[in-house]
Design a protein around this motif. Structure first.
Motif, mmCIF file in Angstrom:
data_model
loop_
_atom_site.group_PDB
_atom_site.id
_atom_site.type_symbol
_atom_site.label_atom_id
_atom_site.label_comp_id
_atom_site.label_asym_id
_atom_site.label_seq_id
_atom_site.Cartn_x
_atom_site.Cartn_y
_atom_site.Cartn_z
ATOM 1 N N ASP A 67 35.039 19.792 24.240
ATOM 2 C CA ASP A 67 36.184 20.605 23.478
ATOM 3 C C ASP A 67 36.842 21.688 24.648
ATOM 4 O O ASP A 67 37.581 22.304 24.214
ATOM 5 N N HIS A 101 48.838 16.460 18.423
ATOM 6 C CA HIS A 101 49.629 17.308 18.732
ATOM 7 C C HIS A 101 50.564 17.052 19.652
ATOM 8 O O HIS A 101 50.096 16.067 20.718
ATOM 9 N N SER A 132 45.308 26.354 23.911
ATOM 10 C CA SER A 132 44.352 25.934 22.744
ATOM 11 C C SER A 132 44.837 25.122 21.713
ATOM 12 O O SER A 132 45.757 25.599 20.927
ATOM 13 N N TYR A 133 44.453 24.079 21.064
ATOM 14 C CA TYR A 133 44.997 23.107 20.344
ATOM 15 C C TYR A 133 44.285 22.846 19.072
ATOM 16 O O TYR A 133 42.948 22.533 19.242
ATOM 17 N N GLU A 134 44.743 22.658 17.852
ATOM 18 C CA GLU A 134 43.769 22.553 16.647
ATOM 19 C C GLU A 134 44.055 20.786 16.533
ATOM 20 O O GLU A 134 45.233 20.599 16.316
ATOM 21 N N SER A 136 44.045 18.490 13.569
ATOM 22 C CA SER A 136 43.954 18.275 12.383
ATOM 23 C C SER A 136 43.107 17.183 11.700
ATOM 24 O O SER A 136 42.838 16.098 12.305
ATOM 25 N N ASN A 157 37.185 17.042 8.859
ATOM 26 C CA ASN A 157 37.033 18.421 9.405
ATOM 27 C C ASN A 157 38.036 18.541 10.607
ATOM 28 O O ASN A 157 38.594 17.749 11.264
ATOM 29 N N GLN A 158 38.708 19.881 10.880
ATOM 30 C CA GLN A 158 39.329 20.367 11.775
ATOM 31 C C GLN A 158 38.553 20.510 13.117
ATOM 32 O O GLN A 158 37.384 21.152 13.021
ATOM 33 N N CYS A 159 39.124 20.079 14.325
ATOM 34 C CA CYS A 159 38.299 20.630 15.479
ATOM 35 C C CYS A 159 39.327 21.407 16.572
ATOM 36 O O CYS A 159 40.580 20.861 16.433
ATOM 37 N N THR A 160 39.076 21.876 17.556
ATOM 38 C CA THR A 160 39.597 22.609 18.388
ATOM 39 C C THR A 160 39.417 22.145 19.859
ATOM 40 O O THR A 160 38.139 22.112 20.093
ATOM 41 N N THR A 162 40.352 22.949 23.854
ATOM 42 C CA THR A 162 41.125 23.724 24.656
ATOM 43 C C THR A 162 41.083 23.366 26.304
ATOM 44 O O THR A 162 40.155 22.748 26.751
#
Length: 485
Positions: A67, A101, A132-134, A136, A157-160, A162
Motif C-alpha cells: 500500500d 484513479h 495518496s489515492y483512494e 474505490s 471495501n475501499q483501500c488507500t 500511497t
C-alpha cells in the motif's frame, strides 16, 4: 434498478394481450398482461431482496500487496469473492468493473465476469504521480435471474495507495565535509551529542572534533569551548522550506528540493516523536504559504507530511543562478547594507570610474535594506512575529541567494530564537561532472566559508546537506591530486 431490453419485449407482449382483449371483448385475453405483470413483479422483488442481501454483507474484499510504493513502481490489487456468495453472484450474472484513479495505470482488463473467475482476481497497478489515492470499491453489475432487471452497486471495501517520490537514499548532513556525530534521523532523547537542539557549553577536551568549537564563546571566554547539542527540545519549532525555482537543480529524483524534502520530513518525524509543537512555512518565488500555527497533534503532523510530499518547485520564469559564473557573481556582492555603504565611502576619488561605482554600491545598499520584500526574509519575520517566547527556527534552503540568507539569519537570531540552517551547496548539484576539480573544490571551500559565516552569528547553527557520494568524490579526488603533487 433498470429494466433490461428483455423486460421491454415482454412488456410489449403484455400490452398486445390487453389490446386483443379490448378488440375481441374476451376477458380471457386479459389474463396475459396480468400474468406477465405478476411474473415481472415477483422477479423485481426477488432481485431487490438479493441486492439487499449482498449490500449488507461482504461478498467482495480488495487489498493491495503493497500500500506504499515509489513513483512508477508496481503493486497488485487483489480482489477476492466470498465463497458463500459465489453461487448468488453466478446466478446474477455478475460482472466486476474497476475504475482506477486517473493517476493509476491498471495493467490488466478492467472488467471481469465473476461467474467465470476463480476466487482471486489480481490487477497489477502502477502509479506515476506522488500522492495518496483512494481506490474505490469495485462496481458489480448484476442481472436478475431471468434477465428482466439489472443494477450496478459498489461492493467491497475501499483501500488507500500511497506513492512516494523517488528520493535520494544517501544524504550527507554535516559540517566541513564531515557527517554530524549522531546519525541523521537517529537521536535519543536527553542524550548529549551533536544533534540539532542547542545545549550547554563545556570546555574543549583533547580529541573533540574542532568543528564543534563554539567560536563565539571561545572568543568571549578566552579558552576553547564546545557546545553540546541535545536531541530533545521542548521549544516551539517553525520549519521553513524553500521551494523556489533554483531548488529544481539536479538530476531527476535527486534535486535540491528532493534533498530538502527529505530533511524536512525527517524533522517532522523528529518533532512528532517528541510531541513538539511544529509549524510549517513554504516559500515560493512569489508567495508564502503553509499551516503556520504550530501544533503537536497527530493530524497536524500528517498534514505537514502531506504538504511536503506534494511540494514542487515553482514554474521557472528565468534560469536560476546555479552556474559557477553566476554563483561567483553572487559571492562578489556585498553581504549587508553596511558592507555596501563602506565600499561606497571608500571610493573617495572624483574620477568617472569612482563616481559610477559609488552610485552602484549606494544602490546595492538600498537593495539590501529592502530585503523585507524577499520571500524568505518575509517568511521568517512573519513567523517570528507570530511566536511568543522561546522558539527554534529551522530553515531549509540552498546557497543561491547568500546575501539574502545571511541578512535573514542575522535578523532572526535573537536571545529568544535559536536558528538552524540546513544548507544545500549548489556545487554538489551541478548536473555536469567535476571537469575542473580544483575549481569545484574552490567553490565548495567558498561555500564552507559562507556556512561558517552563518555560524559566526550568535545562536545560529548551519549544516550542509547534499549527496554523500558527490561530496566524498570531490573531497577524495582533491586529496589524491594534492597528495601526488
Amino acid at each position: 434498478m433498470e429494466p433490461t431490453r428483455r423486460f421491454w419485449v415482454i412488456a410489449a407482449l403484455g400490452t398486445a394481450g390487453a389490446a386483443l382483449a379490448l378488440l375481441f371483448g374476451d376477458v380471457l385475453w386479459v389474463g396475459i398482461p396480468l400474468g406477465i405483470g405478476a411474473w415481472a413483479l415477483i422477479e423485481q422483488l426477488t432481485f431487490t431482496n438479493q441486492l439487499t442481501q449482498l449490500s449488507r454483507s461482504a461478498p467482495i474484499t480488495q487489498s493491495l500487496t503493497r500500500d506504499a510504493v515509489l513513483v512508477d513502481d508496481a503493486t497488485t490489487l487483489e480482489i477476492r469473492t466470498n465463497p458463500d456468495h459465489e453461487p448468488l453472484l453466478e446466478t446474477l450474472d455478475a460482472t466486476l468493473t474497476v475504475t482506477p484513479h486517473p493517476a493509476l495505470t491498471v495493467e490488466a482488463d478492467h472488467e471481469h465476469d465473476l461467474a467465470g473467475e476463480t476466487e482471486l482476481i489480481s490487477l497489477p497497478l502502477r502509479i506515476s504521480v506522488a500522492g495518496s489515492y483512494e481506490i474505490s470499491p469495485p462496481r458489480v453489475r448484476m442481472r436478475s435471474a431471468r434477465g428482466l432487471f439489472e443494477e450496478s452497486l459498489p461492493l467491497g471495501n475501499q483501500c488507500t495507495l500511497t506513492a512516494e517520490p523517488r528520493v535520494p537514499r544517501d544524504i550527507h548532513v554535516g559540517t566541513g565535509g564531515e557527517r554530524i556525530a549522531v546519525a541523521f534521523g537517529d537521536h535519543d532523547a536527553n542524550q548529549g551529542g551533536s544533534g540539532f537542539d542547542p545545549g550547554e557549553l563545556r570546555e574543549y577536551m583533547p580529541g573533540d572534533p574542532t568543528n564543534r568549537i563554539d567560536w563565539n564563546a571561545t572568543a568571549r571566554l578566552g579558552d576553547p569551548y564546545i557546545r553540546e547539542y541535545e536531541a530533545e527540545t521542548t521549544r516551539q519549532t517553525q520549519l521553513i522550506v524553500d521551494h523556489r525555482a533554483q531548488m529544481r537543480t539536479g538530476p531527476d529524483g535527486q534535486t535540491k528540493l528532493d534533498y530538502a524534502r527529505e530533511v524536512a520530513t525527517w524533522l517532522t518525524d523528529y518533532a512528532a516523536g517528541l510531541d513538539d509543537p511544529l509549524g510549517l512555512t513554504l516559500v515560493s518565488d512569489d508567495h508564502v504559504s503553509g499551516p503556520t500555527t504550530p501544533a503537536a497533534d497527530a493530524a497536524h503532523y500528517r498534514r505537514i507530511r502531506q504538504e511536503l510530499l506534494d511540494l514542487t518547485t515553482a514554474p521557472e520564469s528565468s534560469p536560476p543562478p546555479t552556474s559557477r559564473s553566476n554563483r561567483s557573481a553572487n559571492r562578489a556582492l556585498p553581504r549587508s547594507s553596511r558592507d555596501a555603504r563602506r565600499l561606497a565611502a571608500g571610493l573617495d576619488s572624483d574620477d568617472e570610474f569612482a563616481r559610477t561605482l559609488r552610485s552602484y554600491f549606494a544602490d546595492v545598499a538600498g537593495y539590501v535594506d529592502r530585503r523585507a520584500d524577499d520571500p524568505l526574509f518575509q517568511a521568517v519575520q512573519t513567523r517570528l512575529a507570530d511566536n511568543s517566547g522561546d522558539s527554534w527556527l529551522v530553515v531549509v534552503t540552498d546557497d543561491t541567494n547568500r546575501a539574502e540568507l545571511l541578512e535573514t539569519v542575522r535578523a532572526a537570531a535573537t536571545p529568544e530564537t535559536f536558528v538552524t540552517v540546513f544548507l544545500l551547496p549548489s556545487v554538489l548539484f551541478d548536473t555536469t561532472e567535476f571537469r575542473d576539480i580544483e575549481a569545484a573544490y574552490g567553490e565548495y571551500r567558498d561555500f564552507e566559508t559562507f556556512r561558517q559565516q552563518l555560524e559566526a552569528t550568535r545562536a545560529v547553527t548551519a549544516f550542509e546537506v547534499g549527496p554523500s557520494d558527490r561530496l566524498e568524490a570531490l573531497l577524495a579526488t582533491t586529496h589524491t591530486q594534492r597528495a601526488t603533487q
